[in-house]
Design a protein around this motif. Structure first.
Motif, short mmCIF file in Angstrom:
data_model
loop_
_atom_site.label_atom_id
_atom_site.label_comp_id
_atom_site.label_asym_id
_atom_site.label_seq_id
_atom_site.Cartn_x
_atom_site.Cartn_y
_atom_site.Cartn_z
N TYR A 236 0.83 -1.20 0.00
CA TYR A 236 0.00 0.00 0.00
C TYR A 236 0.87 1.26 0.00
CZ TYR A 236 -3.79 3.18 1.32
OH TYR A 236 -4.71 4.20 1.34
N GLN A 237 1.90 1.28 0.85
CA GLN A 237 2.76 2.46 0.92
C GLN A 237 3.59 2.64 -0.35
OE1 GLN A 237 4.67 1.37 4.65
NE2 GLN A 237 3.55 2.98 5.74
N PHE A 238 3.95 1.53 -1.01
CA PHE A 238 4.64 1.64 -2.28
C PHE A 238 3.72 2.30 -3.32
CE2 PHE A 238 5.76 -0.14 -6.46
CZ PHE A 238 7.07 0.31 -6.56
N GLY A 239 2.41 1.96 -3.26
CA GLY A 239 1.47 2.61 -4.16
C GLY A 239 1.36 4.10 -3.89
N ASP A 240 1.44 4.49 -2.61
CA ASP A 240 1.44 5.92 -2.29
C ASP A 240 2.66 6.61 -2.89
OD1 ASP A 240 -0.91 6.25 -0.98
OD2 ASP A 240 -0.10 5.88 1.02
N THR A 241 3.80 5.92 -2.84
CA THR A 241 5.03 6.51 -3.37
C THR A 241 4.97 6.65 -4.89
OG1 THR A 241 6.27 5.52 -1.54
CG2 THR A 241 7.53 6.25 -3.47
N VAL A 242 4.46 5.61 -5.57
CA VAL A 242 4.41 5.63 -7.03
C VAL A 242 3.38 6.62 -7.53
CG1 VAL A 242 3.91 4.23 -9.07
CG2 VAL A 242 5.25 3.27 -7.20
N GLY A 243 2.17 6.60 -6.94
CA GLY A 243 1.11 7.49 -7.36
C GLY A 243 0.50 7.11 -8.69
N GLY A 244 -0.52 7.87 -9.11
CA GLY A 244 -1.18 7.63 -10.39
C GLY A 244 -1.94 6.32 -10.41
N ARG A 245 -2.23 5.84 -11.64
CA ARG A 245 -2.99 4.60 -11.80
C ARG A 245 -2.19 3.39 -11.33
NH1 ARG A 245 -7.63 4.58 -14.63
NH2 ARG A 245 -8.26 6.50 -15.67
N VAL A 246 -0.90 3.41 -11.56
CA VAL A 246 -0.07 2.31 -11.07
C VAL A 246 -0.14 2.24 -9.55
CG1 VAL A 246 2.25 1.37 -10.96
CG2 VAL A 246 1.43 2.40 -13.08
N GLY A 247 -0.04 3.40 -8.90
CA GLY A 247 -0.15 3.43 -7.44
C GLY A 247 -1.51 2.98 -6.96
#
Length: 897
Positions: free
Chosen positions: A150-161
């Motif tokens: 979940y936190q990696f998705g916050d870091t990446v952002g956008g649709r991938v996040g």
């Protein structure tokens, strides 16, 4: 210096008075289910699972994947890429999350501890609090994989996040208000469990890192309160059967009527529990409603709680049942799908009870429906107008109406406001309004499907595609009889060439009642629902890989389906006939016989008896018939299988019909084991007896993320008459993706023998094992599997990691000739592969491994990787024969069991 902590302590006092003065009031009102007792139709997932044949796929090495496995992995990778490209923004997680403004000020919960609870398990308490730490992989401290995702998705952002956040779990931030609410929840829960003096407090302890805390719930349970007695008031005027049901069927185990008061129960060793009292009240309500008291409600039962001693309660239930009713006039209203159709009012002829001085009428109004016969309504009515009211009989009528499949909507309503009293001092009659809406009668469906098909002579499987067309008439005869005609065509390939083509057709007729002369079973056993299914089937197929052609395989079946309860059913196959007419093509010997039997030079299968049996199995026209009884108890979801059970036992006797025709008609006074067929052919038959037990249990663990699945299977088939073997399709086989997974399809057994002669070098299987195409007469098998959800909603599916252990084998029975072994200096010649109690435990094959389940809403993909822990075969008599370089990879649809 001790770590700083924050503390919450429950300031509230207990609700129950400690004085000897009785406390009067309603029991807490629980939430109840909708009450729909209808049988659910088979889910889409079940239909999908039945379309696919579950068989394994083997590989030569874990490190050298075959083309089809690489293709599957490529498809999964492509699906994940599509998920990343089109993912919607991540939805809020199930756990409570603080607002964005307060996230930076709150630490993350490292652990939630509960101590001091001796009487109630920690798992039950955790289910009642909302303060939770992030999940950990294998309970390893700090290994919070889903929070990292979940936190990696916050870091990446956008649709991938968004895609990563949808698959992960939001950080479990501390919410002081939520902790305070959990303290109160635990206090109320303990009070309901009989601990009136329980005190709950919560400490928040900071760890070495200031942004990590441990929430510690401390419980001081105090002494429990016991339920000493339960007295029913207001039962004196009730009929004796209703009184007996209420008093003698209490939910409390150690409850016995007292000598001085038959309506008072003395209860021993029972801690006071509010949920049990609520369950007892609901049971009394059911007894009253089934005894004629249609107007009784929860408000009709009140509880008085006395405290004669500090550690015990006496409970008095005051019952006000009200007036007793009988079934009055019955009005059916049927709405059909047609437009501008006439309205008709046919006669509904059912018996009525007029012993109370009034003869109720039964009428029907049918609009926009031309085909429906009143006989359907007459059969569905499960109560007698004029008899005493029973809610159970009313629900049984609803189940029968819905079980026909002719209706999309049913509603049964007692009209209490219109109740009738023919005489001023007579009994009351309550009218019953039954409203229904019928389905469209004609439906045509087209379908496409994927399939896997097993290959008898090898452990590889075929992948294929098919198309089907189904016509259904929901009410073909007017009485709820459903006719269905299904046709399908499929082709299959081993990814190298086209291997098989198959055409099939199956007309069937399902009747919502038992046909003559079996109709009496409905009344004798007081069944919940009944059905009769008549079906015919026809199949023709060509197998180019085996150079075999099935000119025709015809079948006919008459099955009775008896539902004793919602979970207990009986199936009686009164008639089950099959006629199979195989034929060989050019190169049959080279493509199949030489590969399976060997070239006849002293290698391969050398036993002449078994060589002749195999040729008969695959080339001779055969006739089979069976009379079968199956008893099944099922509470588990047939697709998910997370909890519940499926217990099944079956017994059948086969080929008695051709045996009787052979003895009395075709060859009087003698037996030839054949009957005349079509075109001058003779059909081979083999009489037999067969019985088996299949027990499956699914136990949820922890908070429901894991399931322990258990299975035990035992089966015996025994020939009688002239033949010494049972028909090929009634034998048992072991090994494969739904059996002992350390082996390929049908590779295990029989016993500790091998089908190949010593010194044989070339074997049919791709990895050096020979498929047991002879089968066996006895089978024992056990499986245990632990399923744990590791990823939630990745590619719109839950991903489950499994670990499993399987054991089992098949053996020849006492009449089977077995495999002849040559005499040695140590022992004489004997038939190997037979079941012997003394050696059977050593002949059980054992396999274990890991697996992956990708579970969509109506579809589950299964991948299992298995190793042999113990191989009873004399050719492979060591553990991990090839180390970890030769696993078995199985691919299938649905759970293994």
């Amino acid at each position: 210096m001790p770590a700083p902590k924050r503390q919450w302590e429950n300031p509230h006092t207990v609700l129950l008075s400690k004085s000897a003065r009785p406390r009067v009031g309603h029991l807490p009102t629980p939430s109840f289910a909708c009450g729909n007792t209808t049988r659910r139709p088979a889910c889409t997932g079940c239909r999908v699972a039945h379309v696919f044949a579950i068989v394994p796929v083997s590989v030569d090495s874990l490190f050298r994947l075959t083309y089809r496995v690489r293709l599957l992995l490529s498809l999964l990778a492509g699906a994940m890429l599509c998920n990343l490209l089109i993912a919607e923004p991540a939805q809020a997680q199930q756990r409570p999350v603080l607002t964005t403004e307060s996230l930076d000020d709150q630490p993350v919960i490292r652990e939630v501890r509960i101590t001091g609870n001796d009487a109630i398990r920690t798992t039950r308490l955790r289910q009642r609090i909302q303060t939770q730490a992030n999940r950990r992989v294998l309970s390893i401290p700090g290994f919070t994989w889903w929070r990292w995702v979940y936190q990696f998705g916050d870091t990446v952002g956008g649709r991938v996040g968004d895609a990563f956040r949808a698959s992960g779990e939001a950080p479990a931030y501390l919410d002081p208000g939520l902790v305070d609410n959990d303290v109160e929840r635990l206090r109320v829960f303990y009070e309901q469990q009989g601990f009136r003096d329980a005190r709950i407090s919560a400490d928040v302890v900071e760890g070495d890192d200031s942004d990590r805390v441990t929430v510690h719930f401390r419980i001081d349970e105090g002494p429990p309160t016991y339920l000493r007695s339960l007295e029913y008031r207001g039962l004196q005027g009730l009929p004796e059967p209703v009184q007996a049901t209420i008093v003698n069927e209490s939910v409390f185990d150690d409850a016995t009527p007292t000598d001085e008061n038959p309506f008072k129960l003395a209860i021993a060793n029972q801690r006071y529990e509010t949920p049990l009292l609520l369950e007892e009240r609901q049971r009394v309500l059911r007894a009253l409603r089934n005894g004629g008291y249609a107007a009784v409600s929860r408000d009709s039962i009140r509880a008085l709680v006395f405290t004669p001693q500090p550690d015990s309660f006496d409970v008095r239930m005051r019952v006000r049942p009200g007036r007793r009713y009988r079934f009055g006039d019955v009005q059916f209203t049927v709405e059909g799908p047609l437009s501008n159709s006439s309205t008709r009012q046919p006669t509904v002829d059912v018996p009525v009870d007029s012993s109370a001085g009034y003869a109720p009428t039964v009428a029907a109004t049918i609009r926009n429906e031309e085909r429906l016969s009143p006989s359907l309504l007459e059969r569905a009515l499960q109560f007698t107008p004029g008899d005493y009211y029973s809610q159970e009989q009313l629900l049984a009528t609803k189940r029968r109406l819905e079980g026909t499949g002719a209706f999309t909507f049913t509603n049964l309503t007692p009209q209490l406001s219109d109740s009738l009293r023919p005489a001023p001092d007579g009994e009351a009659f309550v009218p019953i309004q039954i409203e229904t809406r019928t389905r469209e009668r004609h439906q045509l469906r087209a379908e496409t499907f994927a399939l896997q098909r097993e290959v008898v002579s090898d452990v590889e499987s075929e992948l294929g595609l098919g198309v089907g067309l189904t016509y259904e008439n929901a009410n073909v005869l007017g009485g709820g009889e459903r006719f269905q005609m299904r046709t399908a065509a499929s082709v299959a390939t081993n990814l190298d060439s086209l291997t098989s083509v198959q055409l099939e057709a199956e007309p069937s007729l399902t009747l919502p009642y038992l046909v003559y002369p079996f109709g009496g079973l409905d009344d004798w056993f007081d069944l919940v629902d009944t059905r009769t299914r008549l079906s015919l089937s026809g199949l023709t197929a060509r197998r180019d890989d085996l150079r075999l052609r099935i000119r025709a395989r015809l079948g006919a079946q008459l099955r009775l389906e008896l539902d004793h309860t919602e979970s207990l059913s009986s199936f009686i196959d009164v008639v089950d006939l099959t006629i199979s007419n195989p034929d060989t093509l050019d190169q049959f010997s080279e493509r199949f016989l030489d590969r399976v039997l060997g070239p006849g030079d002293g290698t391969g299968i050398t036993d002449p008896v078994q060589r002749r049996q195999i040729i008969e199995d695959y080339t001779e026209p055969q006739f089979n018939s069976a009379l079968r009884y199956t008893l099944q108890s099922a509470t588990a979801n047939p697709l998910r299988r997370r909890q519940g059970h499926v217990y099944e036992g079956a017994f059948e006797i086969g080929n008695v019909l051709p045996l009787a025709l052979d003895w009395f008609a075709f060859s009087p006074g003698s037996l030839t084991s054949t009957v005349p067929g079509f075109g001058g052919q003779t059909l081979l038959y083999r009489p037999y007896l067969r019985g088996q037990v299949d027990l499956r249990r699914y136990i949820p663990l922890g908070s429901g993320r894991s399931t322990l699945a258990l299975r035990a299977f035992g089966g015996v088939a025994h020939p009688f008459g002239i033949p010494d073997v049972v028909p090929f399709d009634r034998r048992y086989f072991s090994g494969g993706g739904t059996s002992v997974r350390g082996w390929g399809l049908r590779e295990l057994g029989p016993g500790s023998t091998t089908l190949l002669a010593p010194g044989t070098q070339t074997q049919p299987s791709a990895n050096g094992d020979v498929a047991n195409i002879l089968g066996g007469d006895i089978k024992l098998e056990a499986n245990i599997e632990l399923r744990t959800r590791i990823i939630r909603q990745l590619l719109a599916a839950n991903w489950l990691l499994t670990s499993f252990v399987d054991t089992g084998n098949v053996w020849f029975g006492p009449r089977n000739p077995g495999l002849a072994t040559a005499a040695t200096d140590d022992q004489p010649a004997r038939a190997s592969g037979r079941f012997r109690l003394a050696t059977a435990p050593q002949e059980l094959g054992v396999g274990a491994g890991l697996g992956l389940r990708i579970a969509w809403e109506f579809f589950i993909v299964r991948l299992d990787l298995a190793y042999r822990m113990h191989d009873p075969s004399p050719l492979n008599d060591d553990v991990f024969r090839n180390g970890f370089r030769d696993p078995r990879l199985h691919f299938g649809i649905g759970h293994a069991f």
